[in-house]
Design an enzyme around this catalytic site. Sequence first.
Site, mmCIF file in Angstrom:
data_model
loop_
_atom_site.group_PDB
_atom_site.id
_atom_site.type_symbol
_atom_site.label_atom_id
_atom_site.label_comp_id
_atom_site.label_asym_id
_atom_site.label_seq_id
_atom_site.Cartn_x
_atom_site.Cartn_y
_atom_site.Cartn_z
ATOM 1 N N ASP A 1 -11.048 2.038 -0.390
ATOM 2 C CA ASP A 1 -12.046 2.922 -0.991
ATOM 3 C C ASP A 1 -12.389 4.094 -0.057
ATOM 4 O O ASP A 1 -12.531 3.910 1.154
ATOM 5 C CB ASP A 1 -13.317 2.094 -1.252
ATOM 6 C CG ASP A 1 -14.409 2.880 -1.935
ATOM 7 O OD1 ASP A 1 -14.155 3.365 -3.042
ATOM 8 O OD2 ASP A 1 -15.508 3.013 -1.354
ATOM 9 N N GLU B 1 7.346 -7.407 6.525
ATOM 10 C CA GLU B 1 8.133 -7.915 5.381
ATOM 11 C C GLU B 1 8.021 -7.042 4.142
ATOM 12 O O GLU B 1 8.741 -7.244 3.174
ATOM 13 C CB GLU B 1 7.709 -9.349 5.019
ATOM 14 C CG GLU B 1 8.053 -10.391 6.074
ATOM 15 C CD GLU B 1 6.976 -10.450 7.155
ATOM 16 O OE1 GLU B 1 5.890 -9.902 6.911
ATOM 17 O OE2 GLU B 1 7.239 -11.016 8.237
#
Length: 544
Positions: free
Chosen positions: A212, A269
């Site tokens: 945000d 990953e």
Amino acid sequence: MSEKEHKPLSPEWWRSAVIYQIYPLSFKDTTGNGQGDLKGIIDKLDYLNGTEQSLGVDAIWINPIHPSPKKDHGYDVIDYYDIDLELGDLETFDLLVSEADKRGIKIIMDYVLNHTSSQNPWFLESRSSRDNPKANWYLWRDPKPDGSAPNNWLSVFGGPAWTFDENRGQYYMHSFLSDQPDLDWRNPEVLDEMKNVLRFWLNRGVGGFRADAIEHLFKDRDFRDEPLNPNYNPETDNPYDALIHIYSRNQRIEILEIIKEIDEVLGNEKLNFMVSETWLCAEDLLEYHQASEKKVCMPMNLNTLGLPWRVDKFKDFIDKYDSLLNKDHWPNYIFSNHDVSRIVDRIGESKAKSAAMLQLTLRGTPFIYYGAELGMGGVRIPPESIQDPWEKQVPGLGIDRDVARTPMQWNDDKYAGFSNADPWLPVCDNYPEINVKKELEDPNSILNLYRSLIALRHQSSALTEGDYLPLESGNENVLAYIRESETEKKLIMINFSDDEAEVSFEFTCAGIILSTNSNRNSNAESNLKKIVLEGNEGCIFELQ
Ligand code: NOJ
């Protein structure tokens, strides 16, 4: 719930995902208090994915669900490691993650990192004295000699960005409400704590975050006054626009450093991602893309929210943004969210259908705001029912964010099947016609168009990961482009006007795949030398 129990994610799954935004207070109430809750989202997961009739989305971004006094409906967090009691608890959250996972849906959390609630224990400690352990977690400044605020900065939501605290005899800074004090991101303890927040939710199996208000994270070290905006008109303009915000927001270099820190937390990953709220032009968005070395953090592209529905405007933006990005930079397209009016209210129902086709055929992850798939809109909020704190602080400018936050319209029961109690915001009067149940039964509904577009996008390598190739349509009302992968080529045409539009292309067409106009005869339209689009029609063609 341990991490092991979740199905393994495939790296960069968000590139081919369609993400659905849920405003939790308005999705489905299961407790009878007139407000939506997590159990309600669980109950409605089948609507989102996993059955023949589902919408088919791959992830849900849920607006903040942490304990909060809800002065700004959850964007004022008391405890980042828990769930708001009115919405559920950690056990229900874990159930949501696992039930969503069964249906191939990932959960994206809202990460409110610029500010906390003024009732957060961190702030209570910080304001308790000038020398407590959290004294420097927030932005405290002495008054000027005359007792006034340290500088002229303004709050986005109206009024000064500074509030005086008797206890410390100092002012604290808040970019939004005085109930939302800004954290000091130059304090390494704040950074560490907020990284822990990310790890906590990653360990519970979330797929990513929406950060945000990231543009507000850093402020000028010297807290200099901001220059006056010479073009500001106090009669008509938002009071926040009285200043040019060069010191209180967009301190780019340090924000981009934080993106790198978050990259580290998200890991190598590429299984989790973060998308940051950025109200920036294409060139500035590029810097955010570039800052993420692992290419797992992206800026939100909110440009299309403000564009008039005109081919030249959309073409300019999309062509420029797409050409600036290289293959590693993954864009996104957002046509509505909880902070702006609904798309139907901006451009009308028929154009909302072609906007859906545009959004779901562009190169970049589409974010669909709950209810957009139904064509929800048209709500009037009586002044006495207004909930939006921004509208309350600066009334009359048309900010009113409540109109885009009304209850989801599930069926034609009382309160549209959202709740059996009077909802926190009024249900739109059109709910007997505009609702999930009715639209699922109507083959020509906007809901079924969304379902077809999402299914098509998922099946098509061109539409998910293919290149975007801009075209000149030769007609000022028609936006045309190609999406091309190694194995497929699709031509998309969108008529932005209410009138018929004729276009001509030299490509060889293998057939029309989908039109927003249910009357179009799919076999008759293979000759691209002369295509006449109905008013507001969008079409997808397969090319040879
Ligand atoms: C942006 C959010 O989208 C909005 O709803 C909120 O009011 C502000 N940030 C403050 O957190």
